[in-house]
Design an enzyme around this catalytic site. Structure first.
Site, PDB file in Angstrom:
ATOM      1  N   HIS A 160       0.821  -1.212   0.000  1.00 28.72           N
ATOM      2  CA  HIS A 160       0.000   0.000   0.000  1.00 28.72           C
ATOM      3  C   HIS A 160       0.860   1.270   0.000  1.00 28.72           C
ATOM      4  CE1 HIS A 160      -3.424  -2.424   2.183  1.00 28.72           C
ATOM      5  NE2 HIS A 160      -3.339  -2.717   0.894  1.00 28.72           N
TER       6      HIS A 160
HETATM    7  C1  LIG Z   1      -0.515  -7.555  -4.367  1.00 26.70           C
HETATM    8  C2  LIG Z   1      -1.427  -6.419  -3.962  1.00 26.70           C
HETATM    9  C3  LIG Z   1      -2.532  -6.672  -3.136  1.00 26.70           C
HETATM   10  C4  LIG Z   1      -3.361  -5.612  -2.746  1.00 26.70           C
HETATM   11  N1  LIG Z   1      -4.516  -5.891  -2.076  1.00 26.70           N
HETATM   12  C5  LIG Z   1      -5.404  -4.884  -1.847  1.00 26.70           C
HETATM   13  C6  LIG Z   1      -6.695  -5.160  -1.315  1.00 26.70           C
HETATM   14  O1  LIG Z   1      -7.084  -6.307  -1.103  1.00 26.70           O
HETATM   15  N2  LIG Z   1      -7.517  -4.105  -1.058  1.00 26.70           N
HETATM   16  C7  LIG Z   1      -7.125  -2.818  -1.289  1.00 26.70           C
HETATM   17  O2  LIG Z   1      -7.891  -1.899  -0.973  1.00 26.70           O
HETATM   18  N3  LIG Z   1      -5.924  -2.536  -1.822  1.00 26.70           N
HETATM   19  C8  LIG Z   1      -5.073  -3.532  -2.149  1.00 26.70           C
HETATM   20  N4  LIG Z   1      -3.896  -3.258  -2.772  1.00 26.70           N
HETATM   21  C9  LIG Z   1      -3.551  -1.841  -3.023  1.00 26.70           C
HETATM   22  C10 LIG Z   1      -4.283  -1.217  -4.210  1.00 26.70           C
HETATM   23  O3  LIG Z   1      -4.366  -2.104  -5.291  1.00 26.70           O
HETATM   24  C11 LIG Z   1      -3.531   0.067  -4.562  1.00 26.70           C
HETATM   25  O4  LIG Z   1      -3.627   0.955  -3.461  1.00 26.70           O
HETATM   26  C12 LIG Z   1      -4.056   0.761  -5.810  1.00 26.70           C
HETATM   27  O5  LIG Z   1      -4.015  -0.088  -6.924  1.00 26.70           O
HETATM   28  C13 LIG Z   1      -3.226   2.018  -6.092  1.00 26.70           C
HETATM   29  O6  LIG Z   1      -3.800   2.642  -7.200  1.00 26.70           O
HETATM   30  P1  LIG Z   1      -3.005   3.660  -8.126  1.00 26.70           P
HETATM   31  O7  LIG Z   1      -3.972   4.145  -9.134  1.00 26.70           O
HETATM   32  O8  LIG Z   1      -2.288   4.653  -7.286  1.00 26.70           O
HETATM   33  O9  LIG Z   1      -1.855   2.788  -8.822  1.00 26.70           O
HETATM   34  P2  LIG Z   1      -1.961   1.425  -9.633  1.00 26.70           P
HETATM   35  O10 LIG Z   1      -3.253   0.753  -9.428  1.00 26.70           O
HETATM   36  O11 LIG Z   1      -0.719   0.680  -9.318  1.00 26.70           O
HETATM   37  O12 LIG Z   1      -1.937   1.902 -11.158  1.00 26.70           O
HETATM   38  C14 LIG Z   1      -0.832   2.538 -11.757  1.00 26.70           C
HETATM   39  C15 LIG Z   1      -0.796   2.104 -13.213  1.00 26.70           C
HETATM   40  O13 LIG Z   1       0.088   2.974 -13.925  1.00 26.70           O
HETATM   41  C16 LIG Z   1       0.857   2.193 -14.821  1.00 26.70           C
HETATM   42  N5  LIG Z   1       2.100   2.955 -15.075  1.00 26.70           N
HETATM   43  C17 LIG Z   1       3.046   3.270 -14.185  1.00 26.70           C
HETATM   44  N6  LIG Z   1       4.011   3.994 -14.776  1.00 26.70           N
HETATM   45  C18 LIG Z   1       3.650   4.146 -16.059  1.00 26.70           C
HETATM   46  C19 LIG Z   1       4.250   4.803 -17.164  1.00 26.70           C
HETATM   47  N7  LIG Z   1       5.403   5.465 -17.048  1.00 26.70           N
HETATM   48  N8  LIG Z   1       3.617   4.740 -18.367  1.00 26.70           N
HETATM   49  C20 LIG Z   1       2.441   4.084 -18.500  1.00 26.70           C
HETATM   50  N9  LIG Z   1       1.830   3.435 -17.474  1.00 26.70           N
HETATM   51  C21 LIG Z   1       2.433   3.483 -16.270  1.00 26.70           C
HETATM   52  C22 LIG Z   1       1.088   0.906 -14.067  1.00 26.70           C
HETATM   53  O14 LIG Z   1       1.476  -0.142 -14.914  1.00 26.70           O
HETATM   54  C23 LIG Z   1      -0.260   0.695 -13.404  1.00 26.70           C
HETATM   55  O15 LIG Z   1      -1.133  -0.052 -14.215  1.00 26.70           O
HETATM   56  C24 LIG Z   1      -3.051  -4.275  -3.173  1.00 26.70           C
HETATM   57  C25 LIG Z   1      -1.962  -4.041  -4.000  1.00 26.70           C
HETATM   58  C26 LIG Z   1      -1.161  -5.095  -4.409  1.00 26.70           C
HETATM   59  C27 LIG Z   1      -0.020  -4.806  -5.338  1.00 26.70           C
END
Ligand SMILES: Cc1cc2nc3c(=O)[nH]c(=O)nc-3n(C[C@H](O)[C@H](O)[C@H](O)COP(=O)(O)OP(=O)(O)OC[C@H]3O[C@@H](n4cnc5c(N)ncnc54)[C@H](O)[C@@H]3O)c2cc1C
Length: 512
Positions: free
Chosen positions: A450
């Protein structure tokens, strides 16, 4: 150069909902860039624990970060999975739906994020979800994200709920995503269309727009630099199949690349601490010292038992849970600093488990005080940034987890577990003193995946903030960040729901 109204970088928790809203509410032409692949592999859509964990090792769906050696953890490096591909983290995560505590968002507002108090953000939690239970005042009925109550019937999880009640740690019986989160043991809700099918944000917010000419989804496309002219973001450079291409945004560029890669992309684009950019030979566009700072994360720690008999297989990584207070901080002014996971399996480091039946209570550091950073390892966009969360650098974090182990034992010793409980496997009944427990914390605590806080939101006149309360990046125009990185302070609870809320609210900030 191909032109769009908006360019959104990253199709994860925040990026998918934001792209959806910009198209459907703003009638805009949107390019959504995603470095990873489309979400076609069956493991993404299955919900069994084997399929889910198969995506947590290095591979196409996982950026597979590893921290710098952690001084507070006996020098260990910690592996941190992060989703890569349509859905981002929501395509590989554990599907637990937890909004956080109302106080978390009130605290954000107190820290300068005006407009982000719980009252302000509740409409966005409701707007994004579709859930049958709970109270209409708190729960959404018609959003794209499907949330379900899990039909969990395991005897071990029932014992956990009973133990939480009889020890006095659970005094309420509310929807934990409704009026009262704390002191309220529960079964986790899950982001699924039904028990057998994951609802990622790609499923929820991109699938309904398939074929819509207003949305262009570019997978396998790594954003390498925001194009900035006269202090204004005007487009993006990206690499797809080794070919570098540029696209233009007539209105804005929004970074939703997550807590490790949004700050990296800002720095690669000349926005960040001037000294860091100078070190890597990157031309300075805006000196924003906060970029990459304030990294923090939840840590979990297993307290595992052998069970007297075989247990039902778990249907969720953690079936039952609880938010409570360790007593280290004042409960009148703080969110719960301990969350519990619970499941009917043996879960601990390999040296502790014996492969037999078991159950595990997992205290989680819900309000970590330690702060670390993300910084550039290189000016090469293909090189991952350096991740140093400085886990357990604040002694209070160790103290909370030590108390968490004691609370876990108190629950496990309750009469509710008498029939099920055999011996304690981890840390083991002989690990009893505070010093020995602290050593176990430093040896065995691990990430809950997280990471947040590295593009911190704060008041417009706060020089240490990266974005203002409208998510606009300091020192440039036409550029925002909307993802887990903008959280000033982590929520008490898994971070997905709050990140989706951020993406959804970003759309209103941009369009209204
Ligand atoms: C293994 C795991 C289990 C989890 N379990 C839970 C759970 O059960 N419940 C919960 O609430 N949360 C959980 N989480 C946390 C939750 O998934 C994250 O808090 C959330 O996904 C964060 O969202 P975000 O939009 O910040 O980033 P992300 O969802 O990580 O999205 C970022 C995206 O940007 C893309 N990206 C990055 N850099 C670039 C670039 N330069 N060019 C193009 N694309 C790019 C990445 O590939 C990714 O697809 C878990 C996370 C993981 C990894």
């Amino acid at each position: 150069m191909t032109e769009f109204d908006f360019i959104v970088v990253g199709a994860g928790a925040a990026g998918c909902v934001l792209a959806n809203r910009l198209v459907t509410m703003g009638n805009a032409r949107v390019a959504l860039l995603e470095a990873g692949p489309v979400d076609s592999i069956p493991a993404i859509h299955a919900t069994d624990i084997g399929s889910m964990t198969s995506m947590w090792g290095p591979g196409e769906q996982n950026w597979a970060f590893q921290t710098a050696p952690q001084t507070g953890m006996h020098g260990r490096r910690v592996d941190i999975a992060q989703g890569r591909g349509l859905g981002g983290g929501t395509a590989i995560n554990a599907m637990m739906y937890v909004r956080g505590n109302a106080r978390d968002f009130d605290r954000w507002a107190e820290m300068g994020a005006t407009g982000w108090s719980y009252r302000d953000v509740l409409p966005y939690f409701k707007r994004s979800e579709s859930f049958d239970g709970g109270d209409d005042a708190y729960r959404g009925r018609s959003g794209g994200l499907q949330v379900i109550d899990m039909p969990v019937t395991s005897a071990a999880s029932a014992a956990f709920l009973q133990a939480a009640r009889s020890t006095g740690l659970s005094t309420a019986a509310e929807d934990f995503n409704g009026a009262q989160q704390e002191d309220n043991a529960f079964l986790y809700q899950s982001t699924r269309a039904d028990p057998g099918s994951r609802c990622s944000t790609a499923t929820a917010f991109l699938d309904p727009l398939r074929g819509d000419p207003r949305l262009t989804v570019l997978t396998g496309s790594l954003a390498t630099r925001v194009l900035i002219e006269d202090g204004c973001a005007v487009g993006l450079e990206y690499v797809c199949n080794s070919v570098t291409t540029s696209i233009r945004a007539t209105r804005e560029v929004i970074l939703c690349a997550g807590a490790f890669l949004s700050p990296q992309l800002l720095m690669l684009s000349g926005i960040g601490p001037a000294e860091t950019l100078r070190t890597h030979g990157i031309a300075l566009v805006a000196d924003v010292p906060g970029v990459g700072q304030n990294l923090h994360d939840h840590l979990l720690l297993p307290v595992a038992y052998r069970a007297t008999a075989d247990q039902d297989p778990p249907q969720l990584l953690s079936e039952a849970g609880l938010f409570t207070y360790s007593g280290v901080f004042d409960r009148e002014t703080n969110s719960p600093d301990l969350q519990f996971f619970f499941g009917p399996i043996q879960y601990a480091d390999p040296e502790y488990v014996d492969g037999g039946p078991g159950f595990t209570l997992v205290p989680i550091l819900a309000q970590p005080r330690s702060r670390g950073s993300v910084t550039l390892a290189s000016a090469d966009p293909l090189t991952k940034p350096l991740v140093d969360p400085a886990y357990l650098s604040d002694p209070a974090d160790v103290e909370v987890l030590v108390r968490g182990v004691k609370l876990a034992r108190r629950l496990a010793q309750d009469a509710a577990f008498t029939v099920l409980r055999d011996r304690e496997l981890a840390p083991g009944a002989d690990i009893a003193s505070d010093e020995a427990l602290a050593a176990y914390v430093r040896a065995s605590a691990s990430t809950v995946w997280h990471p947040v806080g590295t593009c911190r939101m704060g008041a417009a006149d706060d020089p240490t903030a990266v974005v203002d309360p409208s998510l606009r990046v300091r020192g440039v125009t036409g550029l925002r960040v909307a993802d887990a990185s903008v959280m000033p302070m982590i929520t008490a609870g898994n971070t997905n729901a709050a990140t989706i809320m951020i993406g959804d609210k970003a759309a209103d900030l941009i369009l209204l």
